[in-house]
Motif scaffolding. Structure first.
Motif, PDB file in Angstrom:
ATOM      1  N   HIS A 221       0.805  -1.253   0.070  1.00  0.00           N
ATOM      2  CA  HIS A 221       0.081  -0.043   0.013  1.00  0.00           C
ATOM      3  C   HIS A 221       0.740   1.371   0.044  1.00  0.00           C
ATOM      4  O   HIS A 221       0.661   2.147   0.746  1.00  0.00           O
ATOM      5  CB  HIS A 221      -0.867   0.065   1.205  1.00  0.00           C
ATOM      6  CG  HIS A 221      -1.854  -1.030   1.218  1.00  0.00           C
ATOM      7  ND1 HIS A 221      -1.568  -2.331   1.951  1.00  0.00           N
ATOM      8  CD2 HIS A 221      -3.187  -1.342   0.743  1.00  0.00           C
ATOM      9  CE1 HIS A 221      -2.348  -3.370   1.834  1.00  0.00           C
ATOM     10  NE2 HIS A 221      -3.445  -2.704   1.191  1.00  0.00           N
ATOM     11  N   LEU A 223       1.191   3.653  -2.214  1.00  0.00           N
ATOM     12  CA  LEU A 223       0.455   4.780  -2.656  1.00  0.00           C
ATOM     13  C   LEU A 223      -0.459   5.559  -1.684  1.00  0.00           C
ATOM     14  O   LEU A 223      -0.421   6.571  -1.272  1.00  0.00           O
ATOM     15  CB  LEU A 223      -0.637   4.407  -3.751  1.00  0.00           C
ATOM     16  CG  LEU A 223      -1.429   5.578  -4.213  1.00  0.00           C
ATOM     17  CD1 LEU A 223      -0.483   6.697  -4.894  1.00  0.00           C
ATOM     18  CD2 LEU A 223      -2.244   5.194  -5.374  1.00  0.00           C
ATOM     19  N   ILE A 224      -1.026   4.646  -0.641  1.00  0.00           N
ATOM     20  CA  ILE A 224      -1.805   4.971   0.387  1.00  0.00           C
ATOM     21  C   ILE A 224      -0.652   5.625   1.662  1.00  0.00           C
ATOM     22  O   ILE A 224      -0.987   6.631   2.055  1.00  0.00           O
ATOM     23  CB  ILE A 224      -2.500   3.895   1.298  1.00  0.00           C
ATOM     24  CG1 ILE A 224      -3.632   3.461   0.265  1.00  0.00           C
ATOM     25  CG2 ILE A 224      -3.194   4.432   2.334  1.00  0.00           C
ATOM     26  CD1 ILE A 224      -4.488   2.276   0.745  1.00  0.00           C
ATOM     27  N   MET A 225       0.326   5.107   1.624  1.00  0.00           N
ATOM     28  CA  MET A 225       1.567   5.257   2.641  1.00  0.00           C
ATOM     29  C   MET A 225       1.879   6.809   2.104  1.00  0.00           C
ATOM     30  O   MET A 225       1.866   7.759   3.110  1.00  0.00           O
ATOM     31  CB  MET A 225       2.491   4.434   2.876  1.00  0.00           C
ATOM     32  CG  MET A 225       2.223   3.184   3.458  1.00  0.00           C
ATOM     33  SD  MET A 225       1.886   3.499   5.250  1.00  0.00           S
ATOM     34  CE  MET A 225       3.148   4.162   5.758  1.00  0.00           C
ATOM     35  N   SER A 227       0.643   9.024   0.048  1.00  0.00           N
ATOM     36  CA  SER A 227      -0.411   9.754   0.133  1.00  0.00           C
ATOM     37  C   SER A 227      -0.670  10.506   1.584  1.00  0.00           C
ATOM     38  O   SER A 227      -0.802  11.626   1.781  1.00  0.00           O
ATOM     39  CB  SER A 227      -1.716   9.276  -0.358  1.00  0.00           C
ATOM     40  OG  SER A 227      -1.460   8.944  -1.661  1.00  0.00           O
ATOM     41  N   GLY A 228      -0.793   9.614   2.501  1.00  0.00           N
ATOM     42  CA  GLY A 228      -0.986   9.987   3.983  1.00  0.00           C
ATOM     43  C   GLY A 228       0.007  10.794   4.387  1.00  0.00           C
ATOM     44  O   GLY A 228      -0.212  11.620   5.376  1.00  0.00           O
TER      45      GLY A 228
END
Length: 402
Positions: A221, A223-225, A227-228
Motif C-alpha cells: 500500500h 500509494l496510501i502510505m 499519500s498519507g
C-alpha cells in the motif's frame, strides 16, 4: 469589501467586545467606531468577499515595523524631520521596485497632514504598543527616544521567540530524520529480507513476523502510505501557518500546570515590558493596561488584565489587582506595591519583566538539555530496534546454512 474583526470597549462597559464589521478600509472602520464612542483595541482583516480560500495563499508578508523604526530613528538622529525620513525610505524602496512599501503608505498619510502615530494606526497590522510609543514621542517631541524604547520592547519579544524556535528545531529535525530512516527500512530494506528469509527458512515468528508483516503491508500500500505522509505534512504546515498551532498548544499546555506557568512567564515578560514602555512614555496606568493587554498571546491573560483595569478604574491598588488576577507572584506584588509608594512604576515593571524573562530563558535552556538526549535515545532505540529485528533472520539463516 473586506470583513474586519474589531476588538473594542463600549462606553460604560469594561468588558472587551469583538465585532465583525464590513468596510472598505481600516480607516473607515476606525472612524465608524470612534463616532460611536467606542475605544478600539485592535482591528484585523478576516476575509475578503469573493476571495474565498485562495486569500490565504495571496496574503502579503507582514510589514517589518521594527526595521522601519530602526531606520527612521537613525535618520531622525542624523537631523532629518519625520517627513524627510519617511520620504527618504520611500524613495529607496521605489528604486528597488517596491511601490507599496510600508514607508510609501505612511508617506501618503503624512503628506495629507496626519501625524505619524495616526498614519501607523491606520495600518491593519500595526502593533498597538508601537502606536502608543510614537504618540508619546510626538507629545514630548522626542520621537527618536520613543522609537528606541519600542525597539527595546521588540528586541525582548524577538529574543524570547527565537529561543522557543531554536529549542524546537533540533528535536523536530531529529524526529524527522528518525522517522525517515524507519520508513526507508520498512519500505525498501525489510521486504527484501522478508522474501529471502521466507525462501530459505519459511515463515517467521514473534516480533520478526510482526515487523515483516508490517513491512509487507506498507509495501503493498505504498500509494496510501505516501499519500498519507504528504497529507500529514501539508496539514501540519497549514496548521502552523494559519496560527491555530499557537492556540492549540496553549490549550494543551494549560492542562499541564508547570508547563503553563513557564509559558505565562514568556507572556508576562512581554506584558510588563509593554507596561514599562508606556509608563515611561507618560501614559497613565489605566491607558497603559488597555494597550499592554494586546501583548498577551492568550485570551486568558487578556481577560485577567481587564479585571486589573477594572480594579484600577474603581480606585483600587495596582499591586492588589495584579495579585488577585494571578498576574504576579509575591516578589512582583511587593515591587509594584513599592512603586505605588514612590511612583516609579516604570522601573518596577521593567524589573518584573526581567524576572519573568530570566525564568523563561532558564526553563528553555534546562528543557532543551533534557529533551535533546532523551529524544536522541528514543530515536536510536526505535531505529536500532528495526535494524536488530531485520538482522535476526540473517543470523537464523546463517545458523541453518552451517
Amino acid at each position: 469589501m473586506t470583513t474586519f474583526r474589531v476588538r473594542h470597549l463600549q462606553p460604560g462597559d469594561a468588558r472587551v467586545s469583538e465585532t465583525d464589521w464590513e468596510a472598505d478600509s481600516v480607516a473607515s472602520v476606525r472612524q465608524e467606531f470612534q463616532e460611536r464612542g467606542h475605544a478600539i483595541l485592535s482591528i484585523s482583516a478576516v476575509k475578503v468577499q469573493g476571495g474565498a480560500d485562495l486569500a490565504f495563499w495571496r496574503r502579503e508578508p507582514a510589514p517589518d515595523f521594527a526595521l522601519f523604526c530602526r531606520e527612521v530613528r537613525t535618520l531622525l538622529v542624523a537631523g532629518m524631520t519625520v517627513v524627510e525620513a519617511v520620504e527618504t525610505l520611500s524613495a529607496r524602496e521605489r528604486l528597488r521596485g517596491h511601490h507599496q512599501s510600508l514607508s510609501a503608505r505612511l508617506l501618503q498619510e503624512l503628506q495629507q497632514g496626519r501625524a505619524l502615530s495616526d498614519a501607523i494606526a491606520a495600518l491593519p497590522q500595526a502593533p498597538s504598543v508601537l502606536v502608543a510609543a510614537v504618540r508619546a514621542g510626538e507629545r514630548t517631541s522626542n520621537l527618536a527616544q520613543a522609537l528606541e524604547e519600542y525597539l527595546g520592547f521588540e528586541q525582548l519579544v524577538t529574543q524570547l521567540r527565537k529561543k522557543v524556535v531554536s529549542a524546537a528545531i533540533y528535536p523536530g529535525l531529529v524526529s524527522a530524520i528518525g522517522l525517515g530512516i524507519a520508513i526507508f527500512l520498512l519500505l525498501v530494506v525489510m521486504p527484501n529480507f522478508a522474501s529471502m528469509y521466507e525462501s530459505l527458512r519459511g515463515s517467521a515468528q514473534g516480533s520478526v513476523a510482526l515487523t515483516i508483516g508490517l513491512s509487507q503491508w506498507m509495501g503493498q500500500h505504498r500509494l496510501i502510505m505516501f499519500s498519507g505522509l504528504v497529507f500529514a505534512l501539508t496539514g501540519t504546515g497549514l496548521w502552523l501557518l494559519s496560527g491555530h498551532a499557537k492556540r492549540h498548544v496553549l490549550q494543551l499546555a494549560r492542562q499541564i500546570p508547570w508547563l503553563y506557568a513557564r509559558i505565562s512567564d514568556f507572556e508576562l515578560a512581554m506584558v510588563y515590558q509593554a507596561l514599562a514602555l508606556l509608563l515611561r512614555g507618560g501614559y497613565p496606568m489605566d491607558a497603559s493596561l488597555k494597550i499592554a493587554r494586546q501583548s498577551a498571546i492568550s485570551q486568558d491573560v487578556a481577560i485577567r488584565l481587564d479585571s486589573v483595569l477594572l480594579t484600577v478604574e474603581q480606585g483600587g491598588l495596582v499591586s492588589a489587582g495584579l495579585s488577585q488576577a494571578g498576574l504576579c507572584d509575591e516578589v512582583d506584588r511587593r515591587l509594584m506595591a513599592a512603586a505605588e509608594r514612590n511612583g516609579n512604576f516604570y522601573f518596577a515593571a521593567q524589573v518584573v519583566s526581567q524576572l519573568h524573562r530570566e525564568r523563561f530563558e532558564l526553563f528553555v535552556e534546562r528543557f532543551t538539555r533534557i529533551v535533546e538526549p532523551v529524544l536522541l535515545l528514543l530515536v536510536a532505540l526505535g531505529v536500532g530496534g528495526l535494524v536488530v529485528m531485520m538482522y535476526l533472520p540473517v543470523f537464523d539463516m546463517a545458523t541453518q546454512l552451517q
